[in-house]
Design a protein around this motif. Structure first.
Motif, mmCIF file in Angstrom:
data_model
loop_
_atom_site.group_PDB
_atom_site.id
_atom_site.type_symbol
_atom_site.label_atom_id
_atom_site.label_comp_id
_atom_site.label_asym_id
_atom_site.label_seq_id
_atom_site.Cartn_x
_atom_site.Cartn_y
_atom_site.Cartn_z
ATOM 1 N N SER A 1 0.867 -1.189 0.000
ATOM 2 C CA SER A 1 0.000 0.000 0.000
ATOM 3 C C SER A 1 0.896 1.228 0.000
ATOM 4 O O SER A 1 1.840 1.315 0.789
ATOM 5 C CB SER A 1 -0.915 0.021 1.218
ATOM 6 O OG SER A 1 -1.833 -1.050 1.175
ATOM 7 N N GLU A 2 0.589 2.185 -0.879
ATOM 8 C CA GLU A 2 1.445 3.345 -1.065
ATOM 9 C C GLU A 2 0.658 4.645 -0.954
ATOM 10 O O GLU A 2 -0.472 4.752 -1.452
ATOM 11 C CB GLU A 2 2.114 3.309 -2.449
ATOM 12 C CG GLU A 2 3.013 2.119 -2.681
ATOM 13 C CD GLU A 2 3.564 2.091 -4.099
ATOM 14 O OE1 GLU A 2 4.556 1.370 -4.333
ATOM 15 O OE2 GLU A 2 3.010 2.793 -4.978
ATOM 16 N N LEU A 3 1.269 5.620 -0.306
ATOM 17 C CA LEU A 3 0.797 6.999 -0.322
ATOM 18 C C LEU A 3 1.738 7.787 -1.235
ATOM 19 O O LEU A 3 2.953 7.560 -1.209
ATOM 20 C CB LEU A 3 0.799 7.593 1.089
ATOM 21 C CG LEU A 3 -0.057 6.872 2.131
ATOM 22 C CD1 LEU A 3 0.147 7.515 3.507
ATOM 23 C CD2 LEU A 3 -1.528 6.907 1.744
ATOM 24 N N SER A 4 1.192 8.690 -2.030
ATOM 25 C CA SER A 4 2.040 9.370 -2.999
ATOM 26 C C SER A 4 1.731 10.862 -3.055
ATOM 27 O O SER A 4 0.613 11.314 -2.760
ATOM 28 C CB SER A 4 1.856 8.765 -4.397
ATOM 29 O OG SER A 4 0.525 8.956 -4.853
ATOM 30 N N ALA B 1 7.031 11.517 -4.927
ATOM 31 C CA ALA B 1 7.442 10.914 -3.660
ATOM 32 C C ALA B 1 6.413 9.847 -3.290
ATOM 33 O O ALA B 1 5.207 10.127 -3.253
ATOM 34 C CB ALA B 1 7.542 11.964 -2.567
ATOM 35 N N ILE B 2 6.882 8.629 -3.052
ATOM 36 C CA ILE B 2 6.003 7.500 -2.722
ATOM 37 C C ILE B 2 6.458 6.899 -1.406
ATOM 38 O O ILE B 2 7.665 6.709 -1.183
ATOM 39 C CB ILE B 2 6.039 6.430 -3.832
ATOM 40 C CG1 ILE B 2 5.493 6.999 -5.154
ATOM 41 C CG2 ILE B 2 5.246 5.188 -3.424
ATOM 42 C CD1 ILE B 2 5.653 6.065 -6.334
ATOM 43 N N ALA B 3 5.509 6.603 -0.559
ATOM 44 C CA ALA B 3 5.810 5.960 0.726
ATOM 45 C C ALA B 3 4.981 4.697 0.860
ATOM 46 O O ALA B 3 3.745 4.740 0.871
ATOM 47 C CB ALA B 3 5.505 6.916 1.881
ATOM 48 N N GLY B 4 5.678 3.543 0.945
ATOM 49 C CA GLY B 4 4.992 2.290 1.241
ATOM 50 C C GLY B 4 4.800 2.154 2.740
ATOM 51 O O GLY B 4 5.745 2.383 3.510
ATOM 52 N N VAL B 5 3.596 1.771 3.165
ATOM 53 C CA VAL B 5 3.271 1.721 4.593
ATOM 54 C C VAL B 5 2.963 0.272 4.975
ATOM 55 O O VAL B 5 1.941 -0.289 4.560
ATOM 56 C CB VAL B 5 2.077 2.632 4.927
ATOM 57 C CG1 VAL B 5 1.815 2.622 6.428
ATOM 58 C CG2 VAL B 5 2.335 4.057 4.432
ATOM 59 N N LYS B 6 3.835 -0.320 5.758
ATOM 60 C CA LYS B 6 3.657 -1.711 6.170
ATOM 61 C C LYS B 6 2.453 -1.835 7.111
ATOM 62 O O LYS B 6 2.252 -1.012 8.001
ATOM 63 C CB LYS B 6 4.916 -2.208 6.872
ATOM 64 C CG LYS B 6 4.892 -3.685 7.219
ATOM 65 C CD LYS B 6 6.233 -4.135 7.803
ATOM 66 C CE LYS B 6 6.235 -5.622 8.102
ATOM 67 N NZ LYS B 6 7.538 -6.068 8.645
ATOM 68 N N GLY B 7 1.641 -2.877 6.870
ATOM 69 C CA GLY B 7 0.471 -3.126 7.716
ATOM 70 C C GLY B 7 -0.793 -2.445 7.246
ATOM 71 O O GLY B 7 -1.885 -2.780 7.713
#
Length: 847
Positions: A618-621, A653-659
Motif C-alpha cells: 500500500s502506497e501513499l504518494s 514521492a512514494i511511501a509504502g506503509v507496512k500493515g
C-alpha cells in the motif's frame, strides 16, 4: 511707368496666387496593387516623382496616398517588377488599381552581377545597417518600457482552398450546398477559399517590465464550434500553437512548430546576406531604407524577404515581409508569408500594431489544400501607465467563459477589421451543418476511424477499436470491449471501464474507474481539480511504461525476443489532482497493489524454492509538477501536452506503509524527471530528458525501479529500445536521453535526398544505476531472488560502474510521417538473449 509697373506686378501676383490655389488642391489616390495573376503585392513603393510624398502598400496590397502638389502622376516600384507611372487627376479623390509585370530580365541581370561579385560583410553598407538595427533592438521592443497596455484583436481562420466541383457536387456533399456556396475568391488570388473554422478574440493586455509580467484579460471570444466531436478549447490551443505569436526582435521565431533565425538576430550577418534595395519617404516624411535579405545557404532553414528600416537614429523596423526560402525542408506547407506593420508611439519609437501570417498547406494533391491565416492587431497603446501591484498577481491569462460571450453588435463595434462576406457566414453555416443527421453520421464514422471510438447516443462511447483484439504469450488470443461516458452524461462525472478475456489462460480481466471534477468542468479541461478512483484486474509486463498508448494496443502485440514474464495485477487507486493557473500542480494519492507472477515468471526465496504467490503493498504518494506556459491538444475524453521551449519538472514521492491493508513493506521512493525541448534554430531541435531516483528501505526486487525497457518494434523516447523486460533493476539511478532532429540540415544539401524531404535524427541514452546490499537478493537468500530462464541463466541484473548506453541514427519524414532508427546497444553486450542492433519505427506528424 511706375503705374504700369505696379499694374503689371499686381497682375503677376494675382496670376501667381491663382495658379497656386489651383496647384495647392489636395489630391487623394487609393487602390490595390497586384501582380498579373491577381495576387496582392505588399510593400510596393507608391510615390509622387520629384517630391518627398510616398508610402508602401500594406499586406493586402492596398495603399492610400494624399498630397498637395501640382504633379499629375504617381509611380509604383517593387524590386523584381517593372516600375510603372500612372496619370492621375489633380485635386480630386480617385481609385487607381494597378497590376505590375514581373521584371525577370532585370532580376536576371542582378543575379548575375551578384554571382560575379563576392559577397562580403566587411565594408558592406547593408551589413553595417543591419548591425545598427541589432544594436538598437533593446530600445525598439516593448521591454524598453516599464509599463505598456493595449487592446489586442486576434483572428484565426482555416479554409479549404480550391475545392473541386467534383467534390462539391457529388451526391454525398450536394446536401451541404449552402456551405460550398460560401466561397471567397477575393482574399487570395487564383484560389477559392471555403472557410471552415474561424476564431476571434478581443483582449486587454498589460505589460510590466520589473518584475516582468504580461497579463491578458479576454473581453470577448467567439469561435466556430465542433463541440459534439472535437473539444473546442483543445482545438483552439493546437491551432494557436501552430500560429504562435511572433516577435521579429527575438533571435529566433517560432513558425508552424519550427524555429527560424530572425533576420535581425545577433547572429544574423553570419547566416544571411543583406542588400539595400531602395530608399523611400513616407507621408509623414519618415525616411526608410528597404533592405532585402536572403539565406547564405539556400538549403538551411532560414527566411528571406524585405525589411523597412527607419533612418531617424533609432533604426527600428517599420515594416517586414518574410517568407521561407523555397528550397528548405518543410512538410505540407507550399507557401507562407508573414507581414508585420509597426506604428510610431508618442515618444517616436515603433511598436508592432499588426501582423498577418498566411499559409497554404498542401495537404492534398493538385491545387486543393488548406489555407490558414492568423491576424493580430494592436490598438490604443498606452506607455508607462502603471497599474497597482495587486493587479498583476494571479494568472497571466484571464478569461471568464460566461462573460466573453458577446452579441454580434458588440463585435461589429469592437473588432479591429471587418470580416469578409464568407467569413461572416461561417459561424451560422457550421452550426447548421451540425444539426444535419447526415453530417452527424459522417462525423461519427470519422471519429471511429481516427480516434477509435463509436458513439452510442450522446452520452456514451465504445472503444478504443485498436484494443478490441490482441495477443500475447500469456493470454493468447485476447478480446476486449470497453466504454466511457461523454460530457453530455455529466459535466462533473466521468466513468469508464472495460472487460477482457484471454483464451489461453482462460481468465477475465476488467477495469472500472470514475472521476469527479470539483470545478464542474471536464476532467481533461485545464485546470483540472478532480478526484479519481479506479480498480483494475489485468495483466502487465514488468518495466513496460508507454506514453499515450494503451498496453493492449493491437500493434504492440508484436514483440522481439522472449516475452513470457508477466504479472496479474490487482490495483486499487484513489488520488486527487489539483492544477493551478501558474501551470503547476499537485497530486496526492493512495494505491493498493497486489501483484501475482504470470507466465514463466515466478517469485521464490533462497535455494529452497520457497515460492511467493503474491506481493502486497500500500502506497501513499505526492506528485508535484510545473510546466510553464503548457498547452494541450484536448479531445472530449483525452488531452496531450503540446511541447514548447519551456522545461517540465515532475517530482514524485512514494511511501509504502507496512500493515496498511495487508501491505508487507515500509519504503520511500523519490524520483525527479525534467523534460526540455531545446530549439537550435536551423540546426533543428532536441528532446532532452533527465531523470533520477532513490529508494529508501529494504524491499523485494519487484518493488525496486525496474528500468523502462522496450521489446516492441516502435521507437519510444523515454524507454530503452534494446533493453529486455526485467533486465535491469536499481534502487538508485540517474539517466539522460537526448533525441535530436536535424530537420534536414544535412540531407537538404544532398540533391536526391533533398527532393525526398528526408530528415536526419540521432539519439543517445545513458543510464547509471546501482543496488545497495540491503536490496540485493544475491546477498540475502531470504529475499525474493532474481528470476532465471529455464536453463538457469539469470534474467535480471544490476548496473555496476559501467552505465547502460544505447544510441541510434535514423531517417525521419519518410512519406512525411514515418521515422526509422537504426539502434545500437554499446554496453552489457554479454547479457543473454539481448539484441545488439535493431530497427525501430515511429509515426509522428510534424511540419
Amino acid at each position: 511707368m511706375n503705374g504700369s509697373k505696379n499694374i503689371s506686378l499686381g497682375l503677376l501676383l494675382l496670376l501667381t496666387l491663382g495658379f497656386s490655389s489651383v496647384f495647392a488642391q489636395t489630391t487623394k489616390v487609393k487602390g490595390v496593387v497586384t501582380d498579373k495573376s491577381g495576387a496582392p503585392l505588399p510593400f510596393v513603393s507608391v510615390f509622387v516623382p520629384g517630391t518627398s510624398f510616398g508610402i508602401a502598400t500594406d499586406a493586402a496590397g492596398r495603399y492610400e496616398l494624399q498630397f498637395d502638389s501640382p504633379k499629375d502622376s504617381i509611380r509604383f516600384s517593387l524590386m523584381g517588377y517593372k516600375a510603372i507611372t500612372v496619370r492621375i487627376q489633380r485635386g480630386s479623390e480617385q481609385v487607381r488599381n494597378v497590376s505590375l509585370e514581373s521584371g525577370a530580365k532585370t532580376l536576371g541581370e542582378v543575379v548575375i552581377r551578384r554571382k560575379k561579385e563576392r559577397y562580403r560583410n566587411k565594408d558592406n553598407p547593408a551589413v553595417e545597417l543591419i548591425r545598427l538595427v541589432i544594436d538598437n533592438k533593446s530600445k525598439n521592443r516593448m521591454e524598453h518600457y516599464d509599463y505598456a497596455n493595449y487592446n489586442q484583436y486576434e483572428k484565426l481562420e482555416f479554409a479549404l482552398s480550391n475545392v473541386s466541383e467534383k467534390i462539391s457536387n457529388n451526391r454525398f456533399t450536394r446536401k451541404y450546398k449552402f456551405v460550398f456556396d460560401n466561397q471567397d475568391t477575393t482574399k487570395m488570388a487564383g484560389r477559392s477559399l471555403l472557410p471552415m473554422y474561424l476564431e476571434e478574440r478581443l483582449a486587454d493586455v498589460y505589460y510590466r517590465r520589473d518584475p516582468e509580467k504580461k497579463k491578458t484579460i479576454v473581453t470577448a471570444d467567439k469561435k466556430v464550434s465542433f463541440e459534439n466531436y472535437i473539444d473546442n478549447r483543445g482545438l483552439s490551443a493546437y491551432l494557436n500553437h501552430i500560429y504562435q505569436d511572433v516577435d521579429i526582435y527575438d533571435n529566433n521565431m517560432m513558425l508552424f512548430t519550427n524555429q527560424f533565425l530572425s533576420p535581425i538576430a545577433d547572429a544574423g550577418p553570419t547566416f544571411y546576406k543583406y542588400y539595400i534595395a531602395d530608399t523611400i519617404k513616407t507621408a509623414d516624411s519618415t525616411k526608410l531604407i528597404v533592405l532585402e535579405f536572403y539565406p547564405r545557404n539556400k538549403a538551411d532553414r532560414l527566411l528571406e524577404g524585405k525589411l523597412y528600416i527607419t533612418l531617424d537614429g533609432k533604426y527600428a523596423i517599420q515594416k517586414a515581409d518574410m517568407t521561407a526560402n523555397k528550397e528548405i525542408n518543410l512538410n505540407f506547407i507550399r507557401d507562407f508569408h508573414l507581414y508585420m506593420d509597426f506604428e510610431k508611439t508618442a515618444d517616436g519609437r515603433y511598436f508592432m500594431n499588426k501582423n498577418t501570417l498566411m499559409a497554404d498547406f498542401g495537404l492534398f494533391k493538385g491545387k486543393s489544400g488548406l489555407y490558414g491565416e492568423r491576424t493580430v492587431s494592436l490598438k490604443n497603446m498606452v506607455i508607462n501607465k502603471p497599474m497597482p501591484d495587486k493587479f498583476y498577481e494571479g494568472s497571466s491569462f484571464v478569461e471568464n467563459e460566461e462573460e466573453v460571450v458577446k452579441p454580434e453588435s458588440f463585435w461589429d463595434q469592437n473588432r479591429h477589421d471587418t470580416l469578409t462576406t464568407a467569413e461572416s457566414k461561417v459561424y451560422a453555416n457550421i452550426d447548421s451543418l451540425q444539426h444535419m443527421k447526415s453530417f452527424r453520421r459522417t462525423m461519427d464514422i470519422a471519429t471511429l476511424l481516427l480516434a477509435g471510438w463509436k458513439s452510442v447516443g450522446p452520452k456514451f462511447e465504445i472503444g478504443p477499436v485498436n484494443t478490441f483484439y490482441n495477443f500475447n504469450p500469456v493470454e493468447g488470443f485476447r478480446l476486449r470491449l470497453g466504454g466511457r461516458t461523454t460530457p453530455k452524461f455529466n459535466k462533473s462525472i466521468y466513468l469508464e471501464g472495460y472487460g477482457a478475456y484471454g483464451f489461453k489462460d482462460e481468465k477475465w480481466k476488467y477495469y472500472f474507474g470514475g472521476s469527479y471534477a470539483f470545478n464542474h468542468k471536464s476532467i481533461y479541461d485545464w485546470p483540472v481539480r478532480a478526484v479519481k478512483a479506479s480498480y483494475q484486474h489485468d495483466t502487465k509486463i514488468p518495466g513496460q511504461e508507454l506514453q499515450f498508448v494503451q498496453e493492449d494496443n493491437f500493434l504492440l502485440s508484436f514483440k522481439r525476443g522472449n516475452n513470457d514474464k508477466w504479472l496479474y495485477n490487482d490495483i486499487y487507486r484513489v488520488y486527487y489532482l489539483h492544477e493551478l493557473y501558474n501551470h503547476s500542480s499537485f497530486q496526492v494519492g493512495f494505491k493498493h497493489w497486489q501483484q501475482t507472477p504470470a507466465g514463466t515468471l515466478s517469485y521464490y526465496k533462497g535455494n529452497t524454492a520457497d515460492s511467493v504467490k503474491k506481493i502486497t503493498t500500500s502506497e501513499l504518494s505526492l506528485e508535484l509538477r510545473w510546466a510553464p506556459h503548457e498547452q494541450f491538444y484536448q479531445g472530449k475524453n483525452f488531452r496531450i501536452p503540446i511541447p514548447n521551449k519551456y522545461p517540465i519538472f515532475t517530482l514524485r514521492a512514494i511511501a509504502g506503509v507496512k500493515g496498511l491493508f495487508g501491505s508487507g513493506y515500509n519504503y520511500q521512493n523519490i524520483t525527479l524527471n525534467i523534460y526540455k525541448m531545446v530549439y537550435l534554430s536551423q540546426l533543428g531541435y532536441s528532446e532532452v530528458v533527465l531523470e533520477g531516483g532513490y529508494i529508501f528501505g529494504h524491499i523485494p526486487y519487484p518493488l525496486l525501479t525496474i528500468h523502462r525497457a522496450n521489446q516492441t518494434y516502435a521507437y519510444q523516447l523515454q524507454s530503452y529500445n534494446l533493453m529486455n523486460f526485467l533486465e535491469f533493476v536499481s534502487d538508485r539511478y540517474a539517466g539522460i536521453n537526448i533525441d535530436h532532429s536535424f530537420n534536414g540540415f544535412i540531407f537538404n544539401k544532398i540533391p536526391l535526398l533533398k527532393k525526398l524531404k528526408l530528415r536526419e535524427v540521432a539519439t543517445v541514452k545513458v543510464l547509471y544505476g546501482g543496488l545497495s546490499k540491503g536490496n540485493d537478493p544475491r546477498q540475502d537468500p531470504t529475499k525474493i531472488q532474481f528470476s532465471n530462464y529455464a536453463d538457469g541463466v539469470p534474467i535480471t541484473y544490476t548496473l555496476g560502474n559501467t552505465p547502460y548506453v544505447e544510441g541510434s541514427v535514423g531517417i525521419a519524414n519518410i512519406f512525411k510521417l514515418l521515422r526509422l532508427d537504426l539502434v545500437k546497444r554499446f554496453t552489457y553486450l554479454d547479457n543473454p538473449l539481448i539484441a545488439n542492433w535493431g530497427i525501430r519505427g515511429r509515426v509522428r506528424f510534424d511540419f
